[in-house]
Design an enzyme around this catalytic site. Sequence first.
Site, PDB file in Angstrom:
ATOM      1  N   CYS A   2       0.833  -1.195   0.000  1.00 67.70           N
ATOM      2  CA  CYS A   2       0.000   0.000   0.000  1.00 67.70           C
ATOM      3  C   CYS A   2       0.874   1.253   0.000  1.00 67.70           C
ATOM      4  O   CYS A   2       2.021   1.218   0.423  1.00 67.70           O
ATOM      5  CB  CYS A   2      -0.871   0.020   1.247  1.00 67.70           C
ATOM      6  SG  CYS A   2      -1.799  -1.484   1.487  1.00 67.70           S
ATOM      7  N   ARG A  27       2.237   1.081  -5.893  1.00 68.78           N
ATOM      8  CA  ARG A  27       2.348   0.266  -4.682  1.00 68.78           C
ATOM      9  C   ARG A  27       1.081  -0.534  -4.397  1.00 68.78           C
ATOM     10  O   ARG A  27       1.052  -1.374  -3.496  1.00 68.78           O
ATOM     11  CB  ARG A  27       2.653   1.169  -3.478  1.00 68.78           C
ATOM     12  CG  ARG A  27       3.983   1.856  -3.564  1.00 68.78           C
ATOM     13  CD  ARG A  27       4.210   2.726  -2.364  1.00 68.78           C
ATOM     14  NE  ARG A  27       4.466   1.943  -1.175  1.00 68.78           N
ATOM     15  CZ  ARG A  27       5.666   1.543  -0.788  1.00 68.78           C
ATOM     16  NH1 ARG A  27       6.725   1.859  -1.497  1.00 68.78           N
ATOM     17  NH2 ARG A  27       5.831   0.836   0.312  1.00 68.78           N
ATOM     18  N   TRP A  76      -3.220  -2.268  -1.508  1.00 68.39           N
ATOM     19  CA  TRP A  76      -2.983  -3.600  -2.057  1.00 68.39           C
ATOM     20  C   TRP A  76      -3.547  -4.553  -1.015  1.00 68.39           C
ATOM     21  O   TRP A  76      -3.050  -4.636   0.100  1.00 68.39           O
ATOM     22  CB  TRP A  76      -1.486  -3.820  -2.264  1.00 68.39           C
ATOM     23  CG  TRP A  76      -1.160  -5.123  -2.924  1.00 68.39           C
ATOM     24  CD1 TRP A  76      -1.213  -5.399  -4.257  1.00 68.39           C
ATOM     25  CD2 TRP A  76      -0.724  -6.326  -2.286  1.00 68.39           C
ATOM     26  NE1 TRP A  76      -0.833  -6.704  -4.487  1.00 68.39           N
ATOM     27  CE2 TRP A  76      -0.526  -7.293  -3.297  1.00 68.39           C
ATOM     28  CE3 TRP A  76      -0.468  -6.685  -0.968  1.00 68.39           C
ATOM     29  CZ2 TRP A  76      -0.098  -8.594  -3.032  1.00 68.39           C
ATOM     30  CZ3 TRP A  76      -0.037  -7.987  -0.699  1.00 68.39           C
ATOM     31  CH2 TRP A  76       0.143  -8.916  -1.719  1.00 68.39           C
ATOM     32  N   ASN A 102      -0.051   0.779   6.078  1.00 68.36           N
ATOM     33  CA  ASN A 102       0.563  -0.145   5.131  1.00 68.36           C
ATOM     34  C   ASN A 102       1.290  -1.201   5.939  1.00 68.36           C
ATOM     35  O   ASN A 102       2.164  -0.866   6.728  1.00 68.36           O
ATOM     36  CB  ASN A 102       1.571   0.618   4.251  1.00 68.36           C
ATOM     37  CG  ASN A 102       2.508  -0.317   3.508  1.00 68.36           C
ATOM     38  OD1 ASN A 102       2.130  -1.423   3.145  1.00 68.36           O
ATOM     39  ND2 ASN A 102       3.730   0.124   3.292  1.00 68.36           N
ATOM     40  N   GLY A 103       0.898  -2.447   5.785  1.00 72.05           N
ATOM     41  CA  GLY A 103       1.572  -3.508   6.533  1.00 72.05           C
ATOM     42  C   GLY A 103       0.564  -4.550   6.946  1.00 72.05           C
ATOM     43  O   GLY A 103      -0.505  -4.676   6.323  1.00 72.05           O
ATOM     44  N   GLU A 506      12.972 -15.810 -15.922  1.00 68.66           N
ATOM     45  CA  GLU A 506      12.580 -14.398 -15.924  1.00 68.66           C
ATOM     46  C   GLU A 506      11.650 -14.109 -17.110  1.00 68.66           C
ATOM     47  O   GLU A 506      10.682 -13.356 -16.970  1.00 68.66           O
ATOM     48  CB  GLU A 506      13.831 -13.509 -15.949  1.00 68.66           C
ATOM     49  CG  GLU A 506      13.589 -12.013 -16.012  1.00 68.66           C
ATOM     50  CD  GLU A 506      12.742 -11.441 -14.887  1.00 68.66           C
ATOM     51  OE1 GLU A 506      12.486 -12.128 -13.900  1.00 68.66           O
ATOM     52  OE2 GLU A 506      12.298 -10.276 -15.022  1.00 68.66           O
ATOM     53  N   LYS A 510       7.940 -12.593 -16.547  1.00 70.76           N
ATOM     54  CA  LYS A 510       7.480 -11.342 -17.187  1.00 70.76           C
ATOM     55  C   LYS A 510       6.155 -11.578 -17.903  1.00 70.76           C
ATOM     56  O   LYS A 510       5.219 -10.798 -17.786  1.00 70.76           O
ATOM     57  CB  LYS A 510       8.486 -10.822 -18.215  1.00 70.76           C
ATOM     58  CG  LYS A 510       9.672 -10.044 -17.762  1.00 70.76           C
ATOM     59  CD  LYS A 510       9.434  -8.743 -17.055  1.00 70.76           C
ATOM     60  CE  LYS A 510       9.101  -8.898 -15.623  1.00 70.76           C
ATOM     61  NZ  LYS A 510      10.068  -8.896 -14.616  1.00 70.76           N
ATOM     62  N   GLU A 513       3.260 -12.163 -15.354  1.00 69.71           N
ATOM     63  CA  GLU A 513       2.915 -10.977 -14.559  1.00 69.71           C
ATOM     64  C   GLU A 513       2.007 -10.018 -15.297  1.00 69.71           C
ATOM     65  O   GLU A 513       1.069  -9.477 -14.729  1.00 69.71           O
ATOM     66  CB  GLU A 513       4.182 -10.175 -14.220  1.00 69.71           C
ATOM     67  CG  GLU A 513       5.002 -10.686 -13.109  1.00 69.71           C
ATOM     68  CD  GLU A 513       6.090  -9.684 -12.757  1.00 69.71           C
ATOM     69  OE1 GLU A 513       6.104  -9.221 -11.618  1.00 69.71           O
ATOM     70  OE2 GLU A 513       6.923  -9.354 -13.620  1.00 69.71           O
ATOM     71  N   HIS A 529      11.809 -34.665 -18.410  1.00 70.63           N
ATOM     72  CA  HIS A 529      11.497 -35.350 -17.155  1.00 70.63           C
ATOM     73  C   HIS A 529      10.105 -34.986 -16.635  1.00 70.63           C
ATOM     74  O   HIS A 529       9.832 -35.184 -15.451  1.00 70.63           O
ATOM     75  CB  HIS A 529      12.559 -35.029 -16.104  1.00 70.63           C
ATOM     76  CG  HIS A 529      13.921 -35.517 -16.494  1.00 70.63           C
ATOM     77  ND1 HIS A 529      14.237 -36.846 -16.567  1.00 70.63           N
ATOM     78  CD2 HIS A 529      15.031 -34.848 -16.891  1.00 70.63           C
ATOM     79  CE1 HIS A 529      15.490 -36.982 -16.965  1.00 70.63           C
ATOM     80  NE2 HIS A 529      15.996 -35.772 -17.177  1.00 70.63           N
ATOM     81  N   LYS A 626       4.437  -2.867  -6.717  1.00 70.98           N
ATOM     82  CA  LYS A 626       5.867  -2.718  -7.013  1.00 70.98           C
ATOM     83  C   LYS A 626       6.770  -3.121  -5.853  1.00 70.98           C
ATOM     84  O   LYS A 626       7.819  -3.708  -6.059  1.00 70.98           O
ATOM     85  CB  LYS A 626       6.138  -1.253  -7.401  1.00 70.98           C
ATOM     86  CG  LYS A 626       7.550  -0.982  -7.870  1.00 70.98           C
ATOM     87  CD  LYS A 626       7.758  -1.485  -9.276  1.00 70.98           C
ATOM     88  CE  LYS A 626       9.174  -1.359  -9.747  1.00 70.98           C
ATOM     89  NZ  LYS A 626       9.437  -2.254 -10.874  1.00 70.98           N
TER      90      LYS A 626
HETATM   91  C1  AGP Z   1       9.202  -8.165 -10.796  1.00 70.64           C
HETATM   92  O1  AGP Z   1       8.722  -8.000 -12.086  1.00 70.64           O
HETATM   93  C2  AGP Z   1       8.177  -8.499  -9.831  1.00 70.64           C
HETATM   94  N1  AGP Z   1       7.170  -7.512  -9.774  1.00 70.64           N
HETATM   95  C3  AGP Z   1       8.581  -9.086  -8.500  1.00 70.64           C
HETATM   96  O2  AGP Z   1       8.859 -10.433  -8.710  1.00 70.64           O
HETATM   97  C4  AGP Z   1       9.779  -8.458  -7.764  1.00 70.64           C
HETATM   98  O3  AGP Z   1      10.950  -8.725  -8.449  1.00 70.64           O
HETATM   99  C5  AGP Z   1       9.854  -9.014  -6.338  1.00 70.64           C
HETATM  100  O4  AGP Z   1       8.698  -8.672  -5.639  1.00 70.64           O
HETATM  101  C6  AGP Z   1      11.077  -8.516  -5.602  1.00 70.64           C
HETATM  102  O5  AGP Z   1      11.088  -7.125  -5.526  1.00 70.64           O
HETATM  103  P1  AGP Z   1      12.371  -6.333  -5.071  1.00 70.64           P
HETATM  104  O6  AGP Z   1      13.408  -6.495  -6.128  1.00 70.64           O
HETATM  105  O7  AGP Z   1      11.921  -4.927  -4.912  1.00 70.64           O
HETATM  106  O8  AGP Z   1      12.836  -6.951  -3.792  1.00 70.64           O
END
Ligand code: AGP
Length: 631
Positions: A2, A27, A76, A102-103, A506, A510, A513, A529, A626
């Site tokens: 958040c 966020r 969030w 936030n938390g 990765e 991507k 996500e 496998h 983020k």
């Molecule tokens: C990346 O595209 C993601 N949104 C997510 O996996 C991110 O890398 C992960 O939450 C770690 O974030 P950080 O690098 O800020 O620790």
Amino acid sequence: MCGIVAVTGYKKALPILINGLEKLEYRGYDSSGIAIINSETNSITCNKAEGKLKNLISNLNDQNIPGTVGIGHTRWATHGKPELKNAHPHTDSAGTIAVVQNGIIENFQDLKNKLEKEGISFNSDTDTEVIPHLIERELNTLSKLNLENNGSTLLVAVRNVISDLEGSYALAVLWAEAPTSLVVARRQAPLIIGLGEGEFICASDTPAIANFTNIILPMEDEEIALLTPLGIEIYDSNNERQYRNPVSLKVSEQIMDKMNFKHYMLKEIYDQPGTAKNWLENYLIKNLENGQYQIKYPFDTKFLKSIERIEIIACGTSKHAAMVGSFLLEQFAGIPANVFYASEFRYSPPPLLPNTLTIGVTQSGETADTIAALDMEIKRRSSIDDKKFKPNLIAITNRKESSIGRQIPNIIDICAGIEVGVAATKTFFAQLLSFYGLAIKFAHIKCSRSSNEIDKLITELLKLPPIIEDLLEKHNKSSEKLAHDFFNIKDVIFLGRGINYPIALEGALKLKEISYIHAAGYPAGEMKHGPIALLDKKVPVISIASSGEVFDKVISNAQEAKARNSYLIGIAPEINGTEIFDYLMQIPSSNEWISPLLNIIPLQLLSYHIAAHRGLDVDQPRNLAKSVTVE
Ligand code: AGP
């Protein structure tokens, strides 16, 4: 997670809050809300909306809420669905206290049960709503002691309440009876105070502050502060008043500009030649005496001499960068290295071994799992009375002023500039570069590679910026075309081997996500496998086949997929063997060590174009945020 923004001063609060929330929306974007102390009525006016911030803005359209003190939140969802009733701010029964948080308040259920027994009824399913009710109860108790209704009393009430909270949080509180005051507090979640002239803004991250001031005071863990237009008072957890100097925001922390790109993500993919240039200029320094390049990180690296093994802790994309890093550290520099999911490390750490370097990788510098895992490692190593076991730490981050920046003394600032798109692109690239730098440094210190081999790798790094520019030029249009054919697929398999296995992971992350298409990355040799059972003509396979050690093996694994009718997309140079691919996303022939830095570019572009073609919100994909500041 958040985003929180709070302001007190002489200017109208509403536009400052909205501007701050716009900058914090990355966020969390499940709902948003604001509360302002209405200066005409001395009461709190609250406004909330489900979904994106634009819904709140349209709610507020014609409203002109007078008042210069307020709080705002972009959510969030953790406790309670993303519905209006769960949007922040939350208030006490009388609506005179408003809180954004936030938390996660881990003991909220116990607290809620107790409050319900006292006759309090709740309007939301959130953990946060207990806080205004607890503050109300505390203020009632304090009023019996004849304390005045002012900010100092609110500060005492909030302090007493947070001593009963378990979990991690950043919060901001308004009280209609103290109409110029704001109380803010944090535990393991970020909060930064921006110092204007006679006004103060407090937020979870710097972009919300940048339009207001470039002088900031990051709050330390467990601090609480009272902000009024006359000044700020900060106290630590022992109730000792804190005095320290503010710092200036870096220019890169202030700029959020999409330029002419449709989305931040595309702009950030295009930033990467500049990211490379910046990183090389910062850390690859030419020795004027012998003309040789050296990696210069901004801390004393003598301690690296005694290092015998490396443990790397990270999450998500940062973990994928760490995996490439661990490959380089082991295979190029000859140091044993392991990578751990931060969330797993906390609860099943490996036995302690001597002379270990622990590296934390996080672009945001705020990921709760990573911060907590590092904290645990620092504590367990510090408790041993043997200097071989002492914590040796490095952090790789894009946010030097973040929690990890305060936690770890040796910081490699990846210097990527602010990344707004929730899907990490340029920060991944810059994290990779930082690991190349570390591998070179270790190869040098440990003499595990000849100067020739080290120079060769450095020369390849120096050539990067124009190569990445060409790759963008070449693949932007072609991946847009490919996306047109593939935007409706349901599953995609990504294959890579060796140093490019993490790139397959990765690439898959991507795509998942931002396009919500199921994708999985595997080491190419592992496909037979099990995952091979998934393959048929509806499941395309994207295979990373860089020239080098495992090229032939990857091509053989691609053959296995072709035999199952999968459409094959190759990320490879145009050399013998790659004619097997139905579609080749051509990469220039390169030294295998450097190949991850090239291979990731078309994969980022392809994911972007598929998601954009599906008409999705590329920069703010559903359910994500983020920086993930909850466990
Ligand atoms: C990346 O595209 C993601 N949104 C997510 O996996 C991110 O890398 C992960 O939450 C770690 O974030 P950080 O690098 O800020 O620790």
